[in-house]
Write an enzyme that holds these catalytic residues in place. Sequence first.
Site, short mmCIF file in Angstrom:
data_model
loop_
_atom_site.label_atom_id
_atom_site.label_comp_id
_atom_site.label_asym_id
_atom_site.label_seq_id
_atom_site.Cartn_x
_atom_site.Cartn_y
_atom_site.Cartn_z
N THR A 80 0.87 -1.18 0.00
CA THR A 80 0.00 0.00 0.00
C THR A 80 0.90 1.22 0.00
OG1 THR A 80 -1.66 -1.22 1.26
CG2 THR A 80 -1.88 1.18 1.18
N LYS A 128 -7.33 1.05 -2.77
CA LYS A 128 -6.90 0.52 -1.47
C LYS A 128 -6.84 1.62 -0.41
CE LYS A 128 -5.13 -2.27 1.64
NZ LYS A 128 -3.78 -2.84 1.55
N LYS A 161 0.66 4.75 8.41
CA LYS A 161 1.19 5.07 7.07
C LYS A 161 0.06 5.25 6.06
CE LYS A 161 2.64 1.49 4.73
NZ LYS A 161 1.71 1.32 3.58
#
Length: 294
Positions: free
Chosen positions: A99, A175, A243
Amino acid sequence: MSGPCRVGIVGVGNMGGAVAQRLLGLGWSVNACDLVAAKVAALQALGARPAVDPAQAAEGAGALIVCVVDAAQSEAVLFGERGAAAALAPGAPVLLCPTIAPEDVAGLAARLAAGGLHPLDAPMSGGPARAREGTMSLMVACSDEAWQQAQGLVAALSSQVFRVGDRCGDGARTKLVNNLLAAINLAGAAEAMALAQRLGLDPGRTLDVIERSSGQSWIGSDRMRRALAGDYAPRAHVNLLRKDTRLAVAMARQAGFEGPLGPVAAGVFEQAAQAGLGELDDAALLQLLGGQRT
């Protein structure tokens, strides 16, 4: 690639290791590479071939799966010293599963395509258990040629595959949208359970009610059940959603969109990391909001 062949996997942690187990169980051959030797050794015991670096992981492989953490690691795996890209046969599919920011995916994909490879922007969601079962969500953006070339591998990885477009970067965008909502839901669930505890309610019974009522969310149930059991062994670290929420909020701002909840959720994960919970499972948000510490 219509049936089982040899696949290189670089990054065999929680998700990459589960993917490797899935493929090995289906009769695929796997070259496993990771900085943590014990993770590779565990897969070697199941029949995987250990690889000392990404280039060796790519040797003899008909496809490569990259399951590292961030863009810098992805670039090093593919194009660094002993990188995998130069060791792959022309036309081999490369699944980019971390990701990371959409622009980073697009840049890596362009370099792979220029080198005669077939990049697939293919982030995963659902956790290690679903990856092993083949029921994780796989969001794929790639060219039609890459899609056809990787069909056998993609079908082996999951029964829940979503072709979200032909532009590499759109898998990453999808995502990040998903993970932003997951983070909002998890932060909300932890807040609600912390409130229930402060009110003197039985937390398990309260969660029973939530799971059968309008406040239910999959990630809230999954993580809060673990938190109530005191189980903070990391399946998905706090630092990962820290993150991902940063990336999602940055992506939104680049698109000229400023939602009210995303930055708040990102702030909660940042606060958890600063409180020393970053390497715990993200169920540890209940510790943060409930005033507890390990």
